[in-house]
Design a protein around this motif. Structure first.
Motif, short mmCIF file in Angstrom:
data_model
loop_
_atom_site.label_atom_id
_atom_site.label_comp_id
_atom_site.label_asym_id
_atom_site.label_seq_id
_atom_site.Cartn_x
_atom_site.Cartn_y
_atom_site.Cartn_z
N HIS B 76 6.02 6.59 9.15
CA HIS B 76 4.97 5.58 9.06
C HIS B 76 4.77 5.12 7.61
O HIS B 76 4.76 3.92 7.31
CB HIS B 76 3.67 6.17 9.60
CG HIS B 76 2.52 5.23 9.54
ND1 HIS B 76 2.36 4.21 10.44
CD2 HIS B 76 1.48 5.14 8.67
CE1 HIS B 76 1.28 3.53 10.12
NE2 HIS B 76 0.72 4.07 9.07
N MET B 77 4.63 6.09 6.72
CA MET B 77 4.39 5.77 5.31
C MET B 77 5.58 5.04 4.70
O MET B 77 5.41 4.12 3.89
CB MET B 77 4.12 7.04 4.52
CG MET B 77 2.84 7.72 4.89
SD MET B 77 1.44 6.74 4.39
CE MET B 77 0.17 7.94 4.36
N LEU B 80 5.59 1.42 5.81
CA LEU B 80 4.53 0.69 5.13
C LEU B 80 4.93 0.38 3.68
O LEU B 80 4.81 -0.76 3.21
CB LEU B 80 3.25 1.53 5.17
CG LEU B 80 2.00 0.92 4.56
CD1 LEU B 80 1.61 -0.32 5.33
CD2 LEU B 80 0.86 1.92 4.57
N THR B 81 5.42 1.40 2.97
CA THR B 81 5.80 1.22 1.58
C THR B 81 6.91 0.19 1.45
O THR B 81 6.87 -0.70 0.60
CB THR B 81 6.28 2.58 1.00
OG1 THR B 81 5.26 3.52 1.19
CG2 THR B 81 6.61 2.46 -0.46
N SER B 262 0.86 1.66 -2.78
CA SER B 262 1.89 2.61 -2.39
C SER B 262 1.84 3.95 -3.11
O SER B 262 1.91 4.98 -2.46
CB SER B 262 3.24 1.96 -2.59
OG SER B 262 3.24 0.75 -1.90
N ASN B 265 -0.77 5.93 -1.72
CA ASN B 265 -0.44 6.45 -0.39
C ASN B 265 0.43 7.68 -0.50
O ASN B 265 0.25 8.63 0.26
CB ASN B 265 0.34 5.40 0.40
CG ASN B 265 -0.55 4.29 0.86
OD1 ASN B 265 -1.73 4.33 0.63
ND2 ASN B 265 0.03 3.31 1.50
N THR B 347 -3.41 2.32 5.89
CA THR B 347 -2.41 1.30 6.23
C THR B 347 -2.97 -0.10 6.00
O THR B 347 -2.35 -0.93 5.33
CB THR B 347 -2.02 1.46 7.72
OG1 THR B 347 -1.68 2.81 7.94
CG2 THR B 347 -0.86 0.56 8.06
N THR B 350 -3.70 -0.97 2.30
CA THR B 350 -2.48 -1.28 1.56
C THR B 350 -2.08 -2.74 1.78
O THR B 350 -1.76 -3.46 0.82
CB THR B 350 -1.35 -0.35 2.03
OG1 THR B 350 -1.78 0.98 1.90
CG2 THR B 350 -0.10 -0.57 1.23
N LEU B 351 -2.10 -3.15 3.05
CA LEU B 351 -1.69 -4.52 3.37
C LEU B 351 -2.65 -5.54 2.75
O LEU B 351 -2.23 -6.53 2.14
CB LEU B 351 -1.64 -4.71 4.88
CG LEU B 351 -0.58 -3.87 5.60
CD1 LEU B 351 -0.75 -3.97 7.10
CD2 LEU B 351 0.81 -4.35 5.21
N HIS B 468 0.56 -10.67 5.48
CA HIS B 468 -0.23 -9.44 5.44
C HIS B 468 -1.55 -9.63 6.19
O HIS B 468 -1.94 -8.79 7.00
CB HIS B 468 -0.55 -9.06 3.99
CG HIS B 468 0.59 -8.42 3.28
ND1 HIS B 468 0.43 -7.54 2.24
CD2 HIS B 468 1.92 -8.52 3.45
CE1 HIS B 468 1.60 -7.14 1.82
NE2 HIS B 468 2.52 -7.73 2.52
#
Lengths: 226, 495
Positions: B76-77, B80-81, B262, B265, B347, B350-351, B468
């Motif tokens: 998942h991470m 996302l990154t 990121s 995270n 999540t 971050t976006l 985003h």
């Protein structure tokens, strides 16, 4: 193997002595007031660290620790101090050091930090061998002393030496823990990144911008008013 | 043995880590003429897009190998990154062109910028996917160093100061984390068989939680304290958060966008993994309360600091500290529901924050200043930019219809249920922070336009932000059942 070690056994005594010597040199670093002497003391600390790593390699029967020792010796004991001397000469940095704290308070704080790390590490590691325990306590002291040096010095150069002395403490901790994998790889990674960042970039940029390596200039643009 | 390792490196997970490394080397070696012709930006985009493509395969590639560990959380991470890095590399193209035209970046620094961007990405992805505590540490340190260099790239007095502060504070943090790593290894050692195999296993993320029950509890506690402070520094948690506003304000904006989401995270990811290790040992310290305390402290400190900021990028950096605190608080609360909410929060934030930084970066280029006093009336003069920025700030403030409302709502209700007394300061922090954001939103987007001192933004520069915000709006209004199931599975897999 560790549990059979104690006072009077050569491998224990020598490891203890070398670890303590690294710590004593941290005190010397804190005490020095001249740039050249600080760099030389840092080099001496790296030499002792190399000896400690090599001795641990021999007594643990772990040949990869010799590589760690060689790195400490070659890079931290020779190359980095030479480069630092070169920088001091080329940038004509003041040879004496401004500190935020006098000799006595900083030494007293240093002693306090050593006491603190002994009080933290020894009771929590009762299940481990004496060598590992005391090595960790010494290493944590070196780490905290490095932090203290970073806090009490105003020049970017001495802050970096404090930081590198702190890393010496980390390597001391890593070599003292028997059988820890990746010690060599980790110490290489630490070293390469450090040298890369510090020498490649900072001194020249800070000098270029502020015409001095005194980091108190950096507060000029601090964030409080923005 | 080596064939086995090679197979691991050639899997999609290996590709996710190796692609950015190769791209960084390639970009660093690119001839100047090619950089000047704009090839570097396209190489950057191609590499980031390919990395994202490979990362999307990770949920079907879950396994624990010698080198890499791909579980739900890591997959998942990593996705996302890689996603944020990809859209930011698109955004970099027009942004860097403006910077180069204004003479703030020459060809040499342009090449450094692109190479460091990929090196930074490589460090983060390696930290997320590595199955070894030591390698995770090295990767985080490498990512930090790349970020330090890229923050100092503009070479103004402020940028040098910011990168120096970043280097010193994160250097200290990461050193404490290394000490913690050594102690964690020492604590875990008795749970494994003697010999090199056992020693290797004592440093692997996949074996640690299962074995933690047999680890030495006092040593685990000591390790946890060092690791929490060390990685907490990287997550921007108080009291070692001071690097973050400077680094965000002075570095190139695309870096702020990636930095904001990121690296934070990655640090919270490590803390989450640690929580699992600690929770597996009944004699060890409960990991929740310390994580919660750091989170709450960061949230309150940042929420009140927001009111005193005059610099727009610094302002949003404090907002990032605030949101990082909220996520840490949720992770500290524990339980599958709070962890679910924390993951969702992380999540979405971050976006959103990447989109906001992209907009604010263009606004700063447009007005030639980062101060709030110089940026105003964006909706009237530049409708698309102003409205996108407004939507982004509304989203960060946690207002509906965007997803952050959902996650904050879940975190607050969970807090009322589990720790009613802590729900009060949590609510206070959220309201104070959202209020400050709304206040600045009015100043930035409405009223009389301030004079422009730079080129107007093209619509292409805003496309990543729209993407985003669209994702965030969909997640806020109608989250697909498959995604809910995915989040629940990831959160349920954690202790």
């Amino acid at each position: 193997m560790d549990s059979r070690l104690g006072y009077g056994v050569l491998s224990y005594d020598l490891a203890h002595l070398l670890g303590a010597a690294v710590l004593v040199l941290s005190f010397v670093l804190l005490y020095q007031r001249r740039m050249g002497a600080v760099i030389n003391t840092y080099a001496a600390q790296a030499w002792v660290l190399a000896a400690a790593a090599a001795w641990q390699g021999w007594s643990q029967g772990a040949p990869h620790l010799y590589v760690t020792a060689l790195i400490a010796l070659g890079a931290k004991g020779v190359a980095i101090p030479l480069a630092l001397h070169n920088i001091v000469r080329r940038l004509r940095i003041h040879r004496s050091i401004d500190t935020a704290l006098g000799v006595f308070p900083s030494m007293a704080l240093g002693v306090g930090l050593v006491a603190l790390s002994i009080m933290v590490v020894l009771p929590t590691t009762l299940s481990r061998g004496a060598l590992t325990r005391e090595d960790l306590a010494l290493a944590l002291s070196v780490v905290l002393m490095g932090l203290l040096m970073m806090i009490t010095r105003r020049s970017a150069l001495t802050q970096v030496i404090g930081f590198m002395s702190l890393e010496n403490g980390l390597i001391l901790a890593a070599v003292g823990v028997a059988g820890m994998p990746l010690v060599v790889e980790l110490s290489v990674a630490v070293l390469v990144l450090l040298a890369f960042v510090v020498f490649g970039v900072f001194f020249f940029r800070i000098r270029e911008r502020f015409d001095s390596l005194d980091v108190s200039h950096l507060d000029r643009v601090g964030g409080a008013h923005r | 043995m080596s064939a086995h390792l090679l197979a691991e490196l050639l899997s999609p997970a290996g590709a996710v880590v190796l692609l950015p490394i190769l791209a960084a080397v390639l970009l660093a070696l690119l001839p100047m003429a090619a950089v000047a012709a704009g090839v570097a930006a396209w190489v950057n985009i191609a590499a980031a897009t390919a990395t994202f493509g490979a990362a999307c395969l990770l949920p079907w590639e879950q396994h624990a190998g010698t080198l890499l560990l791909v579980d739900g959380l890591a997959a998942h991470m990593a996705i996302l990154t890689a996603f944020v890095a990809m859209t930011t590399s698109w955004f970099s193209l027009p942004y860097v062109a403006v910077e180069a035209a204004a003479g703030r970046l020459d060809v040499r620094r342009l090449r450094q910028y692109h190479a460091l961007f990929q090196a930074f990405l490589a460090g983060m992805l390696m930290a997320l996917l590595s199955n070894n505590l030591g390698v995770t540490w090295v990767a985080v340190e490498a990512a930090t160093m790349a970020a330090v260099l890229v923050v100092g790239l503009p070479r103004t007095a402020e940028a040098v100061e910011a990168s120096w502060k970043y280097f010193i504070l994160c250097g200290v943090g990461i050193s404490l984390a290394f000490f913690g790593t050594i102690i964690l290894y020492l604590a875990a050692l008795p749970a494994f068989a003697a010999g090199p195999e056992g020693a290797m296993a004592a440093m692997s993320w996949s074996a640690l939680p299962a074995a933690a029950g047999h680890a030495t509890a006092p040593l685990l506690n000591l390790a946890f304290v060092f690791l929490l402070i060390g990685y907490g520094t990287k997550a921007g948690l108080a009291p070692l958060h001071a690097w973050m506003p400077d680094a965000h304000a002075e570095g190139p904006t695309p870096v702020s966008a990636v930095l904001s989401g990121s690296i934070l995270n990655v640090a919270l990811f490590v803390i989450l993994r640690l929580r699992g290790v600690m929770a597996a040992n009944p004699e060890a310290l409960a990991p929740g309360p310390p994580i919660m305390a750091l989170g709450l402290l960061s949230l309150l400190l940042a929420a009140f600091s927001l009111w005193r900021r005059r610099d727009a990028k610094r302002f949003f950096a404090f907002s990032t500290i605030e949101q990082s605190g909220v996520a840490a608080f949720a992770f500290g609360l524990g339980g599958p529901l709070a962890t679910f909410a924390g993951l969702l929060h992380l999540t979405l934030h971050t976006l959103i924050k990447a989109a906001v930084f992209q907009c604010i970066g263009r606004a700063c280029q447009l007005k030639g200043s980062q101060l709030f006093a110089d940026i105003g009336g964006l909706v009237a003069s530049h409708r698309a930019l102003g409205l996108t920025l407004a939507a982004g700030i509304v989203a960060v403030a946690g207002l509906p219809p965007f997803g952050l409302f959902t996650s904050e709502f879940m975190i607050v209700t969970n807090a009322i249920h589990l720790r009613p007394l802590l729900a009060l300061p949590l609510g206070l922090g959220l309201v104070v922070g959202a209020w400050a954001l709304a206040w600045r939103l009015i100043g930035l987007c409405t009223g009389e336009p301030t004079p422009d001192r730079g080129p107007a933004p093209s619509l292409a520069a805003l496309a990543p932000a729209w993407l985003h915000l669209a994702v965030v709006a969909v997640l806020g209004l109608a989250m697909p059942a498959s995604l809910v199931a995915w989040f629940a599975a990831v959160a349920g897999g954690l202790r």
